[in-house]
Design an enzyme around this catalytic site. Structure first.
Site, PDB file in Angstrom:
ATOM      1  N   GLY A 114      68.199  68.699  85.179  1.00  0.00           N
ATOM      2  CA  GLY A 114      68.628  68.354  86.526  1.00  0.00           C
ATOM      3  C   GLY A 114      68.556  66.858  86.793  1.00  0.00           C
ATOM      4  O   GLY A 114      68.692  66.017  85.894  1.00  0.00           O
ATOM      5  N   SER A 115      68.281  66.513  88.042  1.00  0.00           N
ATOM      6  CA  SER A 115      68.369  65.118  88.481  1.00  0.00           C
ATOM      7  C   SER A 115      67.425  64.137  87.790  1.00  0.00           C
ATOM      8  O   SER A 115      67.750  62.944  87.720  1.00  0.00           O
ATOM      9  CB  SER A 115      68.169  65.044  89.995  1.00  0.00           C
ATOM     10  OG  SER A 115      69.278  65.617  90.660  1.00  0.00           O
ATOM     11  N   PRO A 116      66.250  64.530  87.278  1.00  0.00           N
ATOM     12  CA  PRO A 116      65.457  63.543  86.541  1.00  0.00           C
ATOM     13  C   PRO A 116      66.199  62.918  85.362  1.00  0.00           C
ATOM     14  O   PRO A 116      65.888  61.799  84.955  1.00  0.00           O
ATOM     15  CB  PRO A 116      64.238  64.353  86.074  1.00  0.00           C
ATOM     16  CG  PRO A 116      64.045  65.357  87.168  1.00  0.00           C
ATOM     17  CD  PRO A 116      65.453  65.749  87.544  1.00  0.00           C
TER      18      PRO A 116
ATOM     19  N   LYS B 180      68.990  61.706  85.519  1.00  0.00           N
ATOM     20  CA  LYS B 180      69.714  60.558  86.061  1.00  0.00           C
ATOM     21  C   LYS B 180      69.025  59.240  85.697  1.00  0.00           C
ATOM     22  O   LYS B 180      69.666  58.183  85.661  1.00  0.00           O
ATOM     23  CB  LYS B 180      69.849  60.684  87.578  1.00  0.00           C
ATOM     24  CG  LYS B 180      70.758  61.839  88.008  1.00  0.00           C
ATOM     25  CD  LYS B 180      70.710  62.094  89.501  1.00  0.00           C
ATOM     26  CE  LYS B 180      71.605  63.269  89.896  1.00  0.00           C
ATOM     27  NZ  LYS B 180      71.495  63.638  91.319  1.00  0.00           N
TER      28      LYS B 180
ATOM     29  N   SER C 234      69.287  61.052  95.365  1.00  0.00           N
ATOM     30  CA  SER C 234      69.752  61.926  94.288  1.00  0.00           C
ATOM     31  C   SER C 234      71.246  62.233  94.421  1.00  0.00           C
ATOM     32  O   SER C 234      71.675  63.392  94.457  1.00  0.00           O
ATOM     33  CB  SER C 234      68.946  63.234  94.262  1.00  0.00           C
ATOM     34  OG  SER C 234      68.957  63.792  92.966  1.00  0.00           O
TER      35      SER C 234
END
Length: 484
Positions: free
Chosen positions: A213-215, A217, A275
């Site tokens: 997921g977003s981590p 990024k 995010s």
């Protein structure tokens, strides 16, 4: 002697020579193989003929041995078995050994030749068992385990300066002492564990790879600042990213979780703060999957040979994607996979000004008298990013905590940076999303800790699943335990 008798005699002589040859071959060339075969009962009898050595946390044994009264004279025991099972693994008289129990089985049972004293060699006596000293901090381990209680998830805490594993938690867990022996009760406990649909015997921190997921990024941002400096010269340059972002080659747009967030043309700092999916979908397409792959691999992705010393599961950044999949991969979805250990490594490198230290769970092995037979020193895994890029990402992660999606991670007296995330799970996101939280903290003395936590399943309603609310408190508890 008549001809028929001569033939019989020759045949018998040939058989005798064959048997003698086979016996000689086994005695001189295969003796070690048979002696070490786990199916050889003598191996188990010798292993459990004396108390096993111990696995130590903060210098205190979390394992032990108890007399059984049978042919296998001793069996393994565990103190706080479920708490430390992701580290120790198990040592069973029936089912073998795993994790540190397996990697260092010869040290723990006394068969490692480095343990032998001159007197042992002369008398052919098995040396006293040795011990395995871990890098784990009991306070951090207990804090993470307590925070994850009642949830399915995992957490890893690393010392960014050395790579030492301060904690490795996986829940639900199991008690390895329940099947350490060879009785019907041990077999029943093993069968129950194997059939448990919650899979408490899986080390989720080390061996289970899930969508990050977003981590993820953070990896994409690192690639943008490193490999596309003309387009993304710094963390505060505005991006050309429509909100929502049209996925190339499709009629689908990539939305943001919060439609009201200031994500259109947002800077990388703001995009991490809120995010913003649209920004990182666009950045992934701009930087390109080849550069992101190179950056991901510098952090440890796409290798199946990471031993700490237990082998870690493989984290994956996919290749050969079309442009739409490339954008989805840029937000940690599509076929991206990561273990909590891997995401802790990403955070650790950022916290350590761009230098990634190889994770290590053991700092030394000792003999039965406490003398070291092997010391392990911190080693560098690589330098994924420059200090300048790392500090830019540190600053952005601090913004996430001061005024973004991770404000709940604020800790008085500590500098904290973080990235929250909620990863889709199942076809069309049919399963409960995964809640991620990666963070680092530093105290006034400069001591640091990096943490990655994930909650796979919780009692929270689907709409309430978020990295900040579910996984954030786990990381916060571990950071406080490590530095306060």
């Amino acid at each position: 002697m008549n001809k028929p008798l001569r033939r019989v005699a020759v045949c018998f002589l040939a058989l005798v020579l064959a048997v003698m040859g086979r016996a000689t071959w086994i005695q001189f060339f295969q003796a070690d193989t048979y002696a070490s075969d786990p199916h050889n009962a003598r191996v188990a009898i010798a292993r459990y003929a004396q108390p096993l050595g111990n696995i130590l946390v903060d210098g205190t044994p979390v394992t032990g041995s108890a007399k059984t009264g049978g042919n296998l004279a001793y069996k393994r025991t565990y103190t706080d078995g479920p708490l430390y099972a992701p580290l120790t693994g198990f040592s069973s008289q029936i089912y073998g050994s795993t994790q540190l129990e397996g990697v260092y089985s010869k040290v723990l049972d006394g068969s490692d030749p480095r343990l032998a004293r001159p007197a042992d060699t002369l008398t052919k006596k098995r040396p006293r068992s040795g011990d395995v000293s871990t890098t784990v901090d009991a306070r951090v381990q207990k804090a993470g385990y307590a925070a994850l209680k009642g949830k399915s998830g995992a957490a890893v805490a690393l010392d960014p300066d050395t790579g030492k594993v301060l904690s490795m938690v996986s829940t639900p867990s199991y008690d390895p002492g329940e099947f350490a022996g060879s009785t019907p009760a041990d077999q029943a406990a093993w069968d129950k564990l194997a059939k448990d649909k919650n899979k408490p015997n899986v080390n989720r921190a080390l061996r289970q790879s899930l969508a990050p997921g977003s981590p993820f990024k953070l990896v994409v941002a690192a690639a943008a600042l490193t490999d596309a400096p003309d387009t993304y010269p710094d963390i505060d340059t505005r991006t050309d990213a429509d909100s929502p972002y049209p996925l190339p080659g499709t009629k689908i747009s990539l939305p943001n979780e919060d439609p009201s967030a200031p994500c259109k043309d947002a800077t990388l700092r703001v995009a991490l703060q809120y995010s913003c999916n649209n920004v990182f979908g666009k950045v992934a397409n701009t930087v390109g999957q080849d550069k992101i792959q190179q950056m991901a691999e510098k952090f440890g992705f796409n290798t199946d040979k990471l031993d700490i010393p237990v082998r870690a599961g493989k984290s994956v950044y996919p290749t050969g994607m079309d442009r739409a999949s490339e954008a989805m991969s840029g937000i940690g979805q599509y076929d991206d996979l990561a273990t909590p250990l891997q995401m802790a490594m990403v955070t650790s490198a950022i916290a350590n000004d761009g230098t990634l230290m190889k994770p290590m769970m053991v700092d030394k092995l000792t003999d039965g008298s406490g003398n070291s037979i092997q010391d392990f020193q911190p080693t560098q895994y690589g330098k994924p990013v420059t200090p300048t890029v790392a500090r830019s990402l540190q600053s952005a992660m601090q913004t996430v905590v001061s005024s973004g999606t991770g404000t709940g991670a604020q800790i008085p007296g500590l500098t904290v940076g973080a990235k929250t995330g909620t990863a889709q799970n199942g076809v069309n996101n049919s399963g409960t999303p995964y809640a991620w939280f990666v963070s680092w903290a530093k105290n006034s003395e400069g001591h640091k800790v990096a943490v990655a936590s994930i909650v796979q399943q919780a009692d929270a309603a689907r709409a309430e699943v978020s990295g900040s609310s579910l996984a954030g408190p786990v990381a916060k508890a571990m950071m406080k335990a490590a530095l306060q």
